[in-house]
Design a protein around this motif. Structure first.
Motif, PDB file in Angstrom:
ATOM      1  N   ARG A  19      17.656  29.906  18.616  1.00 22.42           N
ATOM      2  CA  ARG A  19      16.408  31.142  18.283  1.00 22.42           C
ATOM      3  C   ARG A  19      17.227  32.148  17.393  1.00 22.42           C
ATOM      4  O   ARG A  19      16.666  32.464  15.987  1.00 22.42           O
ATOM      5  N   ALA A 255      15.231  26.635  24.883  1.00 19.93           N
ATOM      6  CA  ALA A 255      14.964  26.310  23.867  1.00 19.93           C
ATOM      7  C   ALA A 255      15.100  25.605  23.163  1.00 19.93           C
ATOM      8  O   ALA A 255      16.162  24.516  24.039  1.00 19.93           O
ATOM      9  N   ASN A 256      14.402  24.691  22.860  1.00 17.73           N
ATOM     10  CA  ASN A 256      15.067  22.961  22.268  1.00 17.73           C
ATOM     11  C   ASN A 256      15.948  23.345  21.375  1.00 17.73           C
ATOM     12  O   ASN A 256      15.729  24.008  20.379  1.00 17.73           O
ATOM     13  N   TYR A 259      14.707  17.821  18.514  1.00 20.28           N
ATOM     14  CA  TYR A 259      13.595  17.789  18.194  1.00 20.28           C
ATOM     15  C   TYR A 259      12.762  15.582  18.191  1.00 20.28           C
ATOM     16  O   TYR A 259      13.768  15.738  17.140  1.00 20.28           O
ATOM     17  N   TYR A 291       8.402  24.741  25.457  1.00 22.68           N
ATOM     18  CA  TYR A 291       9.611  25.731  25.670  1.00 22.68           C
ATOM     19  C   TYR A 291       8.482  26.010  23.819  1.00 22.68           C
ATOM     20  O   TYR A 291       9.213  26.825  22.922  1.00 22.68           O
ATOM     21  N   ASP A 292       8.320  25.498  23.055  1.00 18.79           N
ATOM     22  CA  ASP A 292       7.627  25.587  21.678  1.00 18.79           C
ATOM     23  C   ASP A 292       5.589  25.258  21.837  1.00 18.79           C
ATOM     24  O   ASP A 292       5.464  23.968  22.737  1.00 18.79           O
ATOM     25  N   ASN A 295       3.482  21.514  18.203  1.00 22.21           N
ATOM     26  CA  ASN A 295       3.819  20.732  17.706  1.00 22.21           C
ATOM     27  C   ASN A 295       2.885  20.299  16.406  1.00 22.21           C
ATOM     28  O   ASN A 295       1.249  20.317  16.792  1.00 22.21           O
ATOM     29  N   PHE A 351      11.384  22.118  13.629  1.00 23.10           N
ATOM     30  CA  PHE A 351      11.418  20.919  14.089  1.00 23.10           C
ATOM     31  C   PHE A 351      11.849  19.975  13.233  1.00 23.10           C
ATOM     32  O   PHE A 351      12.336  18.905  13.722  1.00 23.10           O
TER      33      PHE A 351
END
Ligand code: CU
Length: 388
Positions: A19, A255-256, A259, A291-292, A295, A351
């Protein structure tokens, strides 16, 4: 920013969060720890297990002490190591085994085993996944409306899990911890098993996932899959494929870092999806991302008919972009009228640049250069094709 620069910054700043990075934190990118440095560490078998260590029995993990995800230049993911290949996952529908009951009704059965398994989610990026039948996403279970379904679930993982299906069924069959524990349902402990049994209804595109707390962690680890119930009369003939939109928090900071659709970041750039010109394409798109909050799916140079949740035979919209919250899903139908390479990706650009992008390759493959599309898109971390 081109992807190579981004990955260079990634691997050189192991303590900075994604982030902060994406938010524009000042980052130096010493050449010594660039992509070449990572690649030099060896092939997939020698790749550091960046995601391993630090996880606790309940799936939580420490946050700051893991090296960040890095992409190794010049290599593809080792699909043999993973035991599944996203190109095959795309068109792999698991119909289980069927037999006709005395009542005349069809009983459809599957065996699903939960297993802990390390997988590679981008070249050189390992992740300690929890899987259904050794793959992420789990098998695409496919049935026909009105059938009786039985899923024999065995938990061979070291953690408690369940299978929670989206559909209409009794609470006992809902895969919810605390419900039906005295009848063997609810939370299925390591080494235990349970048979889920319910009717295939309503027709449409659904999903299944683990429902044990902490829920986000159990889902994010890989315990999910698509669940298709075909209408009694079926749908028109088409080239069908499943895309499960997912992501991986490889350093457990909530957090990813990667993706994808069907798990491996950039896979469908590395191996574009071959489709025929003018043939009806039907894509089952499911969002399981943790976590988001949202999409999305966007296709270039084309529009598709959209059937939200697949529960109607009439499309709701002709569009080129669809937004999905977690567990939202829908069926897309389109035809490509021209040969060529057509990108599809999350229209959450962040992403797309972290793996959720790919290409459809339409028409005669002999007339199209294998890596042309990828090269035109960006200078990919591993050069836009499989290494020799
Ligand atoms: Cu679980």
């Amino acid at each position: 920013m081109c992807q190579n620069q981004r990955r260079d910054a990634f691997v050189s700043n192991s303590r900075i969060s994604r982030r902060r990075f994406l938010g524009g934190a000042a980052i130096a990118a010493p050449a010594v720890m660039g992509l070449g440095g990572l690649a030099a560490q060896g092939g997939p078998a020698a790749a550091p297990a960046q995601a391993s260590g630090g996880s606790t029995a309940n799936g939580h993990a420490g946050h700051s002490d893991f090296p960040h995800a890095g992409f190794a230049k010049g290599r593809s993911v080792n699909h043999r190591f993973n035991g599944f290949n996203p190109t095959e996952v795309l068109r792999d529908f698991d119909y289980g085994k069927t037999r006709r009951l005395a009542s005349g009704r069809v009983l459809r059965e599957w065996e699903i085993v939960a297993q802990d398994k390390e997988i590679e989610v981008a070249p050189g990026v390992r992740y300690e996944a929890w899987t259904y039948n050794g793959r992420v996403p789990g098998p695409t279970l496919r049935a026909r409306e009105g059938e009786l379904l039985r899923i024999r679930f065995l938990n061979a993982s070291t953690h408690p899990h369940t299978m929670h299906f989206h559909g209409i069924h009794s609470s006992l069959m809902d895969g919810m911890p605390g419900i039906g524990e005295n009848r063997g349902a609810g939370q299925i402990e390591a080494g235990e098993s349970f048979d889920y049994e319910f009717e295939a209804t309503p027709f449409g595109l659904h999903l299944y996932h683990c429902h044990v707390a902490p829920l986000a962690a159990h889902i994010a680890r890989g315990l999910y899959g698509a669940f298709i119930i075909d209408p009694k009369k079926g749908r028109p003939e088409a080239d069908e494929m499943v895309m499960v939109m997912n992501g991986f928090d490889t350093n457990f900071d909530l957090a990813n870092e990667v993706y994808a659709v069907n798990t491996v970041g950039f896979h469908y750039i590395d191996e574009p999806i071959r489709v025929a010109r003018d043939e009806l394409l039907r894509i089952y798109v499911v969002n399981v991302l943790e976590y988001d909050p949202i999409n999305s799916f966007h296709v270039h140079a084309n529009f598709f008919q959209y059937y939200p949740t697949g529960t109607s035979l009439e499309p709701s919209e002709l569009t080129d972009t669809v937004i999905q919250g977690q567990a939202q899903r829908g069926i897309l139908e389109m035809k490509f009228p021209f040969d060529g390479d057509y990108m599809f990706h999350a229209h959450v650009s962040e992403f797309a640049e972290l793996g959720w992008s790919g290409f459809f390759r339409v028409g005669d493959p002999s007339r199209l250069s294998r890596s042309a599309a990828a090269a035109m898109y960006c200078d990919l971390p591993w050069g836009g094709g499989s290494p020799a």
